[in-house]
Design a protein around this motif. Structure first.
Motif, PDB file in Angstrom:
ATOM      1  N   ALA A 131      -9.154   9.962 -10.093  1.00 28.22           N
ATOM      2  CA  ALA A 131      -9.224  10.214  -8.653  1.00 28.22           C
ATOM      3  C   ALA A 131      -8.334   9.222  -7.903  1.00 28.22           C
ATOM      4  CB  ALA A 131     -10.662  10.094  -8.176  1.00 28.22           C
ATOM      5  N   PHE A 132      -7.589   9.730  -6.944  1.00 26.04           N
ATOM      6  CA  PHE A 132      -6.751   8.912  -6.080  1.00 26.04           C
ATOM      7  C   PHE A 132      -7.287   8.986  -4.657  1.00 26.04           C
ATOM      8  CE2 PHE A 132      -3.470   9.663  -9.363  1.00 26.04           C
ATOM      9  CZ  PHE A 132      -2.962   8.380  -9.493  1.00 26.04           C
ATOM     10  N   GLN A 133      -7.319   7.859  -4.007  1.00 27.01           N
ATOM     11  CA  GLN A 133      -7.687   7.842  -2.589  1.00 27.01           C
ATOM     12  C   GLN A 133      -6.665   7.003  -1.850  1.00 27.01           C
ATOM     13  OE1 GLN A 133     -11.694   6.641  -1.763  1.00 27.01           O
ATOM     14  NE2 GLN A 133     -11.472   6.844   0.451  1.00 27.01           N
ATOM     15  N   LEU A 134      -5.980   7.605  -0.900  1.00 28.01           N
ATOM     16  CA  LEU A 134      -4.966   6.910  -0.110  1.00 28.01           C
ATOM     17  C   LEU A 134      -5.591   6.347   1.164  1.00 28.01           C
ATOM     18  CD1 LEU A 134      -2.011   9.447  -0.494  1.00 28.01           C
ATOM     19  CD2 LEU A 134      -2.378   7.307  -1.757  1.00 28.01           C
ATOM     20  N   LEU A 188      -3.518   3.472  -1.053  1.00 22.93           N
ATOM     21  CA  LEU A 188      -3.778   2.905  -2.376  1.00 22.93           C
ATOM     22  C   LEU A 188      -2.964   1.623  -2.548  1.00 22.93           C
ATOM     23  CD1 LEU A 188      -4.672   3.198  -5.451  1.00 22.93           C
ATOM     24  CD2 LEU A 188      -2.546   4.453  -5.749  1.00 22.93           C
ATOM     25  N   HIS A 239       0.734   5.170   1.334  1.00 22.61           N
ATOM     26  CA  HIS A 239       0.088   6.147   2.205  1.00 22.61           C
ATOM     27  C   HIS A 239       0.501   7.565   1.811  1.00 22.61           C
ATOM     28  CE1 HIS A 239      -1.514   3.236   5.214  1.00 22.61           C
ATOM     29  NE2 HIS A 239      -0.535   2.497   4.713  1.00 22.61           N
ATOM     30  N   GLU A 240       1.483   7.643   0.929  1.00 20.13           N
ATOM     31  CA  GLU A 240       1.943   8.910   0.379  1.00 20.13           C
ATOM     32  C   GLU A 240       2.596   8.616  -0.966  1.00 20.13           C
ATOM     33  OE1 GLU A 240       5.211  10.555   2.618  1.00 20.13           O
ATOM     34  OE2 GLU A 240       5.820   8.556   3.298  1.00 20.13           O
ATOM     35  N   SER A 292      -5.436  -2.500  -7.696  1.00 18.88           N
ATOM     36  CA  SER A 292      -5.172  -3.130  -6.390  1.00 18.88           C
ATOM     37  C   SER A 292      -4.658  -4.557  -6.514  1.00 18.88           C
ATOM     38  CB  SER A 292      -6.437  -3.102  -5.524  1.00 18.88           C
ATOM     39  OG  SER A 292      -6.885  -1.785  -5.323  1.00 18.88           O
ATOM     40  N   ARG A 308       0.832  -1.207   0.000  1.00 20.63           N
ATOM     41  CA  ARG A 308       0.000   0.000   0.000  1.00 20.63           C
ATOM     42  C   ARG A 308       0.867   1.257   0.000  1.00 20.63           C
ATOM     43  NH1 ARG A 308      -5.262  -0.240   3.823  1.00 20.63           N
ATOM     44  NH2 ARG A 308      -3.739  -0.261   5.532  1.00 20.63           N
TER      45      ARG A 308
END
Length: 337
Positions: free
Chosen positions: A65-68, A70, A12-13, A109, A10
């Motif tokens: 669109a990005f959602q963290l 990710l 986170h940044e 994912s 994943r």
């Protein structure tokens, strides 16, 4: 009730490969028309590191669109674990491959032990190869297929209004492939040969034997000579490198020919028209039906996927670092125990 978890990579940044974390994440639930796939291998592709970096060079209006946090990755090979409602295209236990939700979600994912995917993105895995080789097929194979064989959708490139229409390939066609040893390039070479075309492969000398074994009729070592200065009479150039230098190949192409840059650069429409050359590109899209055709070609021995190297899922950072060094022959794949 406790949430079921899995191991996954994943973000986170956004940033360098160091931002890829191997950690616990919830196992997703398949929705209507979706399958839950137990991942055995996940292919690595350029959009994975573009997403990891936050796509800094892409205009905001073109960014999905990005959602963290990710989970990166789009290419998957695995086994159907469960099916969502109204899903009857596959059965539990089927071995499948897929390019997951690309480009609508940009990342599907796939760097995880489990992933959900629309069944329309999936195809039965080739029976003649293992999961690692199968995971190298989806994005690279579909890119080569949609550029050279059949587009299969009506979505224009985000960088060009003109619709891409693949040129018919046969024994009278000469195709030059720039970057022929890479993921897209080595599969495009084989598809062009499958259609009967004469193929000129451009790569460094380290890849010559590999590319001739795949069927290249002529080889140009770009470290020793400039392909645009030695190649002539070409009907089609597939430039898998693309970018600002792609227009240099215009001089190699006969009137009525085409140039397909996989990474679109800047072109002059008036110049293209004066030369009588069509310059178009497309953006690869998930397509389970086309992937099934590619799977059948693998099983028939008409196409093979070459692996540059594999890394365990936990070592995704090292895999991205290897990708950044370039000069890759075939594909890099993550394996999942």
């Amino acid at each position: 009730m406790a949430t079921r978890t899995m191991r996954a990579i994943r973000l986170h940044e956004f940033g360098a490969p160091e931002v890829l974390r191997y950690e616990e994440a919830p196992i997703p639930e398949p929705g209507p028309g979706e399958a839950l796939v137990r991942v055995h291998a996940a292919g690595i592709n350029p959009p994975d590191w573009y997403a990891r970096e936050g796509m800094p060079d892409v205009p905001p209006e073109l960014k999905p669109a990005f959602q963290l946090p990710l989970i990166p990755g789009t290419d998957v090979s695995g086994v159907v674990e469960a099916l969502g409602p109204d899903t009857n295209s596959f059965s539990i236990g089927d071995e499948v491959i897929g390019l997951v939700r690309f480009p609508t979600a940009l990342q599907g994912s796939a760097y995880a032990e489990y992933v959900t995917a629309p069944v329309t993105d999936l195809a039965h895995k080739p029976t003649t190869v293992d999961h690692a080789h199968a995971a190298g097929l989806p994005m690279a194979g579909l890119t080569a297929w949609q550029f050279l064989i059949e587009l299969g959708h009506e979505h224009p490139s985000p960088f060009q209004e003109a619709q891409h229409r693949p040129m018919a390939l046969d024994s009278e066609t000469t195709v030059l492939i720039n970057g022929a040893a890479g993921g897209v390039g080595h599969l495009a070479l084989q598809l062009a040969k499958w259609k009967g075309a004469r193929v000129i492969a451009v790569a460094s000398s380290a890849h010559e034997t590999f590319l001739r074994e795949l069927g290249a009729d002529e080889f140009i070592d770009y470290t020793k000579e400039r392909p645009e200065e030695v190649a002539r009479g070409v009907d089609l150039v597939l430039d898998t490198v693309g970018g600002p230098d792609s227009r240099r190949f215009l001089r190699t192409i006969t009137r009525g020919g085409s140039l397909y840059p996989v990474y679109f650069g800047e072109f002059d429409d008036a110049e293209n028209a004066e030369l009588g050359i069509t310059v178009t590109a497309t953006q690869v899209r998930s397509n389970g039906a086309q992937l099934a055709e590619l799977s059948r070609l693998l099983d028939a021995g008409a196409v093979r996927v070459a692996l540059n190297c594999t890394f365990p899922l936990a070592d995704a950072r090292a895999a991205h670092e290897r990708a950044a060094r370039g000069h890759i022959q075939g594909k890099i794949v993550l394996t999942v125990d």
